[in-house]
Design an enzyme around this catalytic site. Structure first.
Site, short mmCIF file in Angstrom:
data_model
loop_
_atom_site.label_atom_id
_atom_site.label_comp_id
_atom_site.label_asym_id
_atom_site.label_seq_id
_atom_site.Cartn_x
_atom_site.Cartn_y
_atom_site.Cartn_z
N ASP A 202 0.83 -1.20 0.00
CA ASP A 202 0.00 0.00 0.00
C ASP A 202 0.87 1.26 0.00
O ASP A 202 1.85 1.35 0.73
CB ASP A 202 -0.87 -0.05 1.27
CG ASP A 202 -1.97 0.99 1.28
OD1 ASP A 202 -2.77 1.00 0.33
OD2 ASP A 202 -2.03 1.78 2.23
N GLU A 265 2.01 0.10 -4.77
CA GLU A 265 1.01 1.11 -5.15
C GLU A 265 1.64 2.49 -5.03
O GLU A 265 1.99 2.93 -3.94
CB GLU A 265 -0.21 1.05 -4.22
CG GLU A 265 -1.29 2.02 -4.68
CD GLU A 265 -2.13 2.64 -3.56
OE1 GLU A 265 -3.26 3.04 -3.85
OE2 GLU A 265 -1.66 2.73 -2.42
C1 GLC Z 1 -4.19 3.20 -0.59
C2 GLC Z 1 -5.40 2.31 -0.61
C3 GLC Z 1 -6.58 3.11 -0.15
C4 GLC Z 1 -6.34 3.56 1.26
C5 GLC Z 1 -5.03 4.33 1.36
C6 GLC Z 1 -4.60 4.49 2.78
O1 GLC Z 1 -4.28 4.24 -1.49
O2 GLC Z 1 -5.58 1.78 -1.89
O3 GLC Z 1 -7.77 2.38 -0.24
O4 GLC Z 1 -7.39 4.35 1.71
O5 GLC Z 1 -3.96 3.67 0.72
O6 GLC Z 1 -4.18 3.25 3.30
#
Ligand code: GLC
Ligand code: CA
Length: 532
Positions: A202, A265
């Site tokens: 994440d 991500e």
């Molecule tokens: C990422 C996740 C999202 C979440 C954020 C904080 O972007 O995909 O859903 O709210 O991180 O953890």
């Protein structure tokens, strides 16, 4: 000689949002036994790996992205034994299991944070990012939370502020602290030892902040029509150089196991994203490429995006593409139902690992959420900009029975209003359905090396058509996608012989002799004569 491709290169990844996939106990919330019950569907779809959004114990302030125990399962989703059964049963069907790993922040209820906030001399004080108030007694600097308001929250017990890139209920871990690294490495090993095939990590670009805590400069592109969270550039809060050493540490750890994958991500411009492969490719194998999600749906734009992405890829790096996820408007809503079919063909015929989002395979669109049922904290905290993510997280409609077969109880979010007709079972009966198209595309990608591992030939825009060739030893296919809403006629591709697959599923096998006619939004994969 081409080395044998890894599973995460040839495979198709499928994202499950566990709350919304399948409920097994009637509480209206999807769970692990529910996922288990749907494994046959997933293997029938032809995908290779499932990625589960977080299933750890969590107060659910951000629906699992606020973790209060990294090595457990939230009772809402089941128990560790359910998870172990799921991994075993997935593996029995040759499906890999990828977990969401949330290293940037914990929940404010995580024992580490409870300990850290107890006193300034707590042994875990430095595990989080604590600062004295600014000179005016306010926050230490101007940093903003992604989810609205300042990124600092005052803690009266110790008279300091803590930093949170997201909600106040999601305090950021301090990745400069060696004990934090060691503890989080233990977490990764815990799951890898249980057979997990990799992690989707994440928000990696947020892992470290500027050591000097310099304020962020104003964002010159901001105007009052944009959310206030974008008013500053994030120069000192994201994409800091130290992040790469942390990712290399994750990678060394994962590489000590067999055939595991790390996906990062990071919402970043393409040139910045490339750094996440790491020097000598020692970073994550797949830094998520989200650039199709925001791209203007026009052939020259997409041709340029594909070429640019390919040109920027470091030598030996493997590409990947994404059309949607639990944070972004669904593809069927962004492009409309007709172009969503062309988009499916695009995603599954580009070079690189595709990640599908549950429900997109039946053309699910964003579901309007009545105000009293809104759940997502982002939408609640920053109202008025359509930021709420509930519309893209609604339950999977499985069939025409009560609550679309998702749950015996009232689902935690409303179903898509068209669920009586738009559901998995209905599309399974319909030969021309979106689901049938997805199955055929995935199967074709698996059987045709030009699609799964081939290189590109030419990539061009011709009017409203996007055309590209994929080439592997001895095999060649051409993909033509009409991204417009008028019929078009294309010069017969040099040596195409016949249509392998049309997004309309009604002219497969048709031979191509003269010019190629495409209906509005039609895409085709063409077989080409073998090269001498
Ligand atoms: C990422 C996740 C999202 C979440 C954020 C904080 O972007 O995909 O859903 O709210 O991180 O953890
Ligand atoms: Ca449940």
């Amino acid at each position: 000689m081409r080395s044998v491709a890894a599973w995460w290169q040839t495979g198709v990844i499928y994202q499950i949002y566990p709350r919304s996939f399948q409920d097994s106990n009637g509480d209206g919330i999807g769970d692990l036994p529910g996922v288990l019950a749907r494994l046959d569907y997933l293997s029938g779809l032809g995908i290779d790996a499932i990625w589960l959004s977080p299933i750890y114990p969590s107060p659910m302030a951000d629906f699992g992205y606020d973790v209060s125990d990294y090595t457990g399962i939230d009772p809402i989703f089941g128990h560790l034994a359910d998870f172990e059964r799921l991994v075993a049963e997935a593996h029995r069907r040759s499906l890999k299991v990828i977990l969401d790993f949330v290293p940037n922040h914990t929940s404010d209820r995580h024992p580490w944070f409870l300990e850290s906030r107890r006193s300034r001399t707590s042994p875990k004080r430095d595990w989080f990012v604590w600062r004295d108030p600014g000179l005016d007694g306010g926050p230490p600097n101007n940093w903003l939370s992604e989810f609205g308001g300042p990124a600092w929250t005052f803690d009266p017990t110790t008279g300091q502020y803590y930093y949170h890139a997201y909600l106040a209920a999601q305090p950021d871990l301090n990745w400069r602290n060696a004990d934090v690294r060691a503890a989080m490495h233990d977490v990764m090993r815990f799951w890898l030892d249980r057979g997990v095939d990799g992690f989707r990590i994440d928000t990696v670009h947020h892992l470290v902040e500027d050591a000097a805590f310099r304020g962020n400069p104003p964002n010159p592109a901001w105007h009052p029509g944009l959310p206030p969270t974008l008013a500053l550039e994030r120069r000192h809060t994201i994409d800091q150089p130290e992040v790469h050493e942390i990712l290399a540490g994750f990678r060394r750890l994962a590489d000590a196991y067999d055939a595991r994958v790390l996906i990062g991500e990071a919402y970043l411009p393409l040139d910045r994203l490339m750094a996440y492969y790491g020097a000598e490719l020692a970073g994550v194998q797949l830094p998520f490429n989200f650039h199709l999600i925001g791209a203007v749906w026009r052939a020259p734009v997409l041709a340029e995006l594909i070429r640019r992405y390919e040109a920027l890829l470091p030598a030996g790096a493997w590409p990947n593409w994404v059309l949607g996820n639990h944070d972004r408007s669904r593809v069927a809503s962004r492009l409309g139902p007709a172009q969503a079919r062309a988009a499916a063909m695009l995603l599954l015929s580009l070079r690189g690992t595709p990640t599908l989002y549950y429900g997109d395979e039946i053309g699910l669109s964003d579901v309007p959420i009545p105000p009293e049922r809104v759940q997502d904290p982002w939408g609640k905290n920053v109202p008025g900009f359509g930021l709420g993510r509930d519309p893209v997280r609604t339950p999977m409609p499985w069939d025409g029975t009560v609550n679309a077969g998702f749950s015996a109880g009232e689902p935690w979010l409303p179903l898509n209003p068209d669920w009586p007709t738009r559901n998995i079972a209905a599309q399974e009966r319909e030969p021309g359905s979106m689901l049938a198209l997805y199955r055929k595309l995935i199967a074709l990608r698996r059987s045709e090396p030009a699609l799964s591992v081939g290189d590109y030939g030419a990539i061009e825009a011709e009017g409203s058509a996007l055309r590209y060739e994929r080439v592997a030893e001895g095999a060649r296919v051409e993909i033509c996608l009409n991204l417009g809403d008028e019929p078009i006629e294309l010069v017969r591709p040099r040596d195409a012989t016949h249509i392998v697959l049309s997004t309309f599923l009604d002219r497969n096998g048709e031979s191509v002799a003269g010019p190629l006619r495409l209906r509005p939004a039609e895409g085709v994969v063409l077989a080409c004569a073998r090269q001498p």
